[in-house]
Design a protein around this motif. Structure first.
Motif, PDB file in Angstrom:
ATOM      1  N   LYS A   1       0.829  -1.205   0.000  1.00  0.00           N
ATOM      2  CA  LYS A   1       0.000   0.000   0.000  1.00  0.00           C
ATOM      3  C   LYS A   1       0.856   1.244   0.000  1.00  0.00           C
ATOM      4  O   LYS A   1       1.786   1.374   0.789  1.00  0.00           O
ATOM      5  N   VAL A   2       0.525   2.145  -0.915  1.00  0.00           N
ATOM      6  CA  VAL A   2       1.154   3.461  -0.964  1.00  0.00           C
ATOM      7  C   VAL A   2       0.072   4.493  -0.699  1.00  0.00           C
ATOM      8  O   VAL A   2      -0.991   4.456  -1.326  1.00  0.00           O
ATOM      9  N   GLU A   3       0.315   5.402   0.226  1.00  0.00           N
ATOM     10  CA  GLU A   3      -0.652   6.457   0.497  1.00  0.00           C
ATOM     11  C   GLU A   3      -0.161   7.749  -0.118  1.00  0.00           C
ATOM     12  O   GLU A   3       0.957   8.197   0.122  1.00  0.00           O
ATOM     13  N   HIS A   4      -1.036   8.307  -0.943  1.00  0.00           N
ATOM     14  CA  HIS A   4      -0.727   9.562  -1.620  1.00  0.00           C
ATOM     15  C   HIS A   4      -1.992  10.381  -1.754  1.00  0.00           C
ATOM     16  O   HIS A   4      -2.129  11.415  -1.138  1.00  0.00           O
ATOM     17  N   TYR A   5      -2.951   9.874  -2.555  1.00  0.00           N
ATOM     18  CA  TYR A   5      -4.239  10.538  -2.678  1.00  0.00           C
ATOM     19  C   TYR A   5      -5.231   9.926  -1.708  1.00  0.00           C
ATOM     20  O   TYR A   5      -5.320   8.713  -1.576  1.00  0.00           O
ATOM     21  N   THR A   6      -5.994  10.774  -1.035  1.00  0.00           N
ATOM     22  CA  THR A   6      -7.157  10.315  -0.313  1.00  0.00           C
ATOM     23  C   THR A   6      -8.338  10.485  -1.247  1.00  0.00           C
ATOM     24  O   THR A   6      -8.177  10.763  -2.428  1.00  0.00           O
ATOM     25  N   SER A   7      -9.557  10.345  -0.756  1.00  0.00           N
ATOM     26  CA  SER A   7     -10.731  10.441  -1.618  1.00  0.00           C
ATOM     27  C   SER A   7     -10.875  11.836  -2.195  1.00  0.00           C
ATOM     28  O   SER A   7     -10.486  12.826  -1.594  1.00  0.00           O
ATOM     29  N   GLY A   8     -11.474  11.891  -3.389  1.00  0.00           N
ATOM     30  CA  GLY A   8     -11.814  13.162  -3.991  1.00  0.00           C
ATOM     31  C   GLY A   8     -10.634  14.022  -4.359  1.00  0.00           C
ATOM     32  O   GLY A   8     -10.718  15.243  -4.352  1.00  0.00           O
ATOM     33  N   ALA A   9      -9.503  13.421  -4.704  1.00  0.00           N
ATOM     34  CA  ALA A   9      -8.309  14.121  -5.187  1.00  0.00           C
ATOM     35  C   ALA A   9      -7.578  14.895  -4.111  1.00  0.00           C
ATOM     36  O   ALA A   9      -6.771  15.765  -4.395  1.00  0.00           O
ATOM     37  N   ARG A  10      -7.852  14.613  -2.838  1.00  0.00           N
ATOM     38  CA  ARG A  10      -7.103  15.245  -1.763  1.00  0.00           C
ATOM     39  C   ARG A  10      -5.751  14.557  -1.649  1.00  0.00           C
ATOM     40  O   ARG A  10      -5.676  13.343  -1.510  1.00  0.00           O
ATOM     41  N   ALA A  11      -4.692  15.305  -1.701  1.00  0.00           N
ATOM     42  CA  ALA A  11      -3.349  14.720  -1.693  1.00  0.00           C
ATOM     43  C   ALA A  11      -2.719  14.796  -0.319  1.00  0.00           C
ATOM     44  O   ALA A  11      -2.944  15.719   0.435  1.00  0.00           O
ATOM     45  N   LYS A  12      -1.942  13.760   0.008  1.00  0.00           N
ATOM     46  CA  LYS A  12      -1.109  13.763   1.202  1.00  0.00           C
ATOM     47  C   LYS A  12       0.332  13.602   0.738  1.00  0.00           C
ATOM     48  O   LYS A  12       0.624  12.766  -0.093  1.00  0.00           O
ATOM     49  N   GLN A  13       1.230  14.395   1.253  1.00  0.00           N
ATOM     50  CA  GLN A  13       2.614  14.372   0.815  1.00  0.00           C
ATOM     51  C   GLN A  13       3.528  13.932   1.950  1.00  0.00           C
ATOM     52  O   GLN A  13       3.295  14.299   3.089  1.00  0.00           O
ATOM     53  N   PRO A  14       4.611  13.253   1.648  1.00  0.00           N
ATOM     54  CA  PRO A  14       4.917  12.667   0.342  1.00  0.00           C
ATOM     55  C   PRO A  14       4.302  11.281   0.213  1.00  0.00           C
ATOM     56  O   PRO A  14       3.868  10.697   1.206  1.00  0.00           O
ATOM     57  N   ALA A  15       4.290  10.741  -0.999  1.00  0.00           N
ATOM     58  CA  ALA A  15       3.838   9.367  -1.193  1.00  0.00           C
ATOM     59  C   ALA A  15       4.816   8.419  -0.517  1.00  0.00           C
ATOM     60  O   ALA A  15       6.027   8.598  -0.615  1.00  0.00           O
ATOM     61  N   ALA A  16       4.288   7.420   0.168  1.00  0.00           N
ATOM     62  CA  ALA A  16       5.153   6.482   0.887  1.00  0.00           C
ATOM     63  C   ALA A  16       4.445   5.144   1.034  1.00  0.00           C
ATOM     64  O   ALA A  16       3.207   5.078   1.083  1.00  0.00           O
ATOM     65  N   VAL A  17       5.229   4.083   1.089  1.00  0.00           N
ATOM     66  CA  VAL A  17       4.670   2.752   1.355  1.00  0.00           C
ATOM     67  C   VAL A  17       4.280   2.690   2.826  1.00  0.00           C
ATOM     68  O   VAL A  17       5.123   2.869   3.708  1.00  0.00           O
ATOM     69  N   THR A  18       2.996   2.473   3.098  1.00  0.00           N
ATOM     70  CA  THR A  18       2.513   2.408   4.476  1.00  0.00           C
ATOM     71  C   THR A  18       2.163   0.988   4.912  1.00  0.00           C
ATOM     72  O   THR A  18       2.100   0.715   6.106  1.00  0.00           O
ATOM     73  N   VAL A  19       1.924   0.101   3.966  1.00  0.00           N
ATOM     74  CA  VAL A  19       1.747  -1.331   4.265  1.00  0.00           C
ATOM     75  C   VAL A  19       2.713  -2.079   3.359  1.00  0.00           C
ATOM     76  O   VAL A  19       2.534  -2.098   2.135  1.00  0.00           O
ATOM     77  N   PRO A  20       3.768  -2.672   3.907  1.00  0.00           N
ATOM     78  CA  PRO A  20       4.803  -3.287   3.075  1.00  0.00           C
ATOM     79  C   PRO A  20       4.316  -4.559   2.387  1.00  0.00           C
ATOM     80  O   PRO A  20       3.275  -5.120   2.728  1.00  0.00           O
ATOM     81  N   LEU A  21       5.103  -4.986   1.422  1.00  0.00           N
ATOM     82  CA  LEU A  21       4.811  -6.224   0.711  1.00  0.00           C
ATOM     83  C   LEU A  21       4.775  -7.383   1.685  1.00  0.00           C
ATOM     84  O   LEU A  21       5.694  -7.569   2.484  1.00  0.00           O
ATOM     85  N   ALA A  22       3.712  -8.164   1.617  1.00  0.00           N
ATOM     86  CA  ALA A  22       3.574  -9.331   2.494  1.00  0.00           C
ATOM     87  C   ALA A  22       3.750 -10.581   1.643  1.00  0.00           C
ATOM     88  O   ALA A  22       2.807 -11.064   1.028  1.00  0.00           O
ATOM     89  N   GLY A  23       4.958 -11.084   1.576  1.00  0.00           N
ATOM     90  CA  GLY A  23       5.229 -12.266   0.769  1.00  0.00           C
ATOM     91  C   GLY A  23       6.558 -12.122   0.065  1.00  0.00           C
ATOM     92  O   GLY A  23       7.014 -11.009  -0.202  1.00  0.00           O
ATOM     93  N   GLY A  24       7.168 -13.230  -0.258  1.00  0.00           N
ATOM     94  CA  GLY A  24       8.473 -13.215  -0.885  1.00  0.00           C
ATOM     95  C   GLY A  24       8.391 -13.202  -2.401  1.00  0.00           C
ATOM     96  O   GLY A  24       7.542 -13.870  -2.994  1.00  0.00           O
ATOM     97  N   VAL A  25       9.285 -12.433  -3.038  1.00  0.00           N
ATOM     98  CA  VAL A  25       9.367 -12.408  -4.496  1.00  0.00           C
ATOM     99  C   VAL A  25      10.816 -12.557  -4.964  1.00  0.00           C
ATOM    100  O   VAL A  25      11.134 -12.289  -6.121  1.00  0.00           O
ATOM    101  N   ARG A  26      11.677 -13.010  -4.077  1.00  0.00           N
ATOM    102  CA  ARG A  26      13.102 -13.141  -4.397  1.00  0.00           C
ATOM    103  C   ARG A  26      13.287 -14.039  -5.628  1.00  0.00           C
ATOM    104  O   ARG A  26      12.770 -15.170  -5.688  1.00  0.00           O
ATOM    105  N   GLY A  27      13.999 -13.522  -6.613  1.00  0.00           N
ATOM    106  CA  GLY A  27      14.284 -14.293  -7.820  1.00  0.00           C
ATOM    107  C   GLY A  27      13.122 -14.417  -8.786  1.00  0.00           C
ATOM    108  O   GLY A  27      13.242 -15.123  -9.794  1.00  0.00           O
ATOM    109  N   GLU A  28      12.026 -13.728  -8.537  1.00  0.00           N
ATOM    110  CA  GLU A  28      10.847 -13.845  -9.398  1.00  0.00           C
ATOM    111  C   GLU A  28      10.704 -12.625 -10.312  1.00  0.00           C
ATOM    112  O   GLU A  28      11.180 -11.538 -10.010  1.00  0.00           O
ATOM    113  N   ARG A  29      10.028 -12.846 -11.418  1.00  0.00           N
ATOM    114  CA  ARG A  29       9.671 -11.743 -12.323  1.00  0.00           C
ATOM    115  C   ARG A  29       8.335 -11.176 -11.842  1.00  0.00           C
ATOM    116  O   ARG A  29       7.340 -11.910 -11.769  1.00  0.00           O
TER     117      ARG A  29
END
Length: 205
Positions: free
Chosen positions: A65-93
């Motif tokens: 999850k990246v948080e940047h826009y809230t509803s209705g085009a309201r922006a929050k700065q800066p964009a940042a990952v707030t919920v990290p990737l849950a799962g491994g992707v090492r060596g995968e495309r």
């Protein structure tokens, strides 16, 4: 970007989403990239990612999850990952998917986070890409040359509810809300859509 209380809005239908996802899938296939995993950027990327899983026959679907826009085009700065990737992707495309690439901030935040998990390769894909973005996606289905807010079927209640709450003076009836949405946003909702906006936002007209 225009002020959220008056701006052009393009409502995307479910059929248009399917066609756009189909176009993305064809581009990915034609490029020779074969993803082992698809990662959706929450929340807008969930539905496009699921369609791409179906079209590309990819069974592994993860999200971040990246948080940047809230509803209705309201922006929050800066964009940042707030919920990290849950799962491994090492060596995968990996194919990283979102609905719209507006400023580019979301992809710029998500891609290095994902690359920190040491995938073999990362490609990015979006349904709509706006001309002013600072971070181009590898694949996009439609280019948006003139800026407008893209309203997807999974965000109608949230975004239009925000538009309604920002109207000054406030609408005094469903008919008034309908007219104001057309006037300020160029947005014509069906009776059923308008009813859902009012009901689930608990708007008291």
């Amino acid at each position: 970007m225009p002020e959220p209380n008056k701006m052009p809005v393009q409502l995307i239908t479910v059929d248009e989403v399917v066609r756009a996802a189909d176009g993305l899938a064809r581009q990915v296939l034609d490029s020779g990239f074969q993803p082992d995993c698809i990662v959706a950027i929450a929340r807008g990327g969930f539905m496009p990612a699921r369609f791409l899983c179906d079209f590309l026959r990819v069974h592994k679907l993860l999200s971040l999850k990246v948080e940047h826009y809230t509803s209705g085009a309201r922006a929050k700065q800066p964009a940042a990952v707030t919920v990290p990737l849950a799962g491994g992707v090492r060596g995968e495309r990996v194919l990283l998917v979102d609905d719209v690439n507006d400023s580019g901030d979301t992809l710029a935040a998500a891609r290095p986070h994902l690359e920190g998990f040491q995938p073999a390769a990362v490609r990015t894909a979006v349904l709509h890409e706006k001309a002013g973005t600072s971070c181009r996606a590898d694949f996009h289905s439609q280019a948006v040359q003139e800026w407008r807010w893209i309203l997807y079927p999974w965000a109608v209640i949230e975004d239009v509810g925000q538009f309604a709450r920002e109207m000054d003076p406030a609408p005094n009836s469903p008919a008034d809300l309908h007219a104001r949405l057309q006037q300020d946003y160029g947005l014509a909702l069906s009776t059923a859509e308008l009813d859902r906006v009012i009901r689930y936002n608990r708007l008291d007209y």
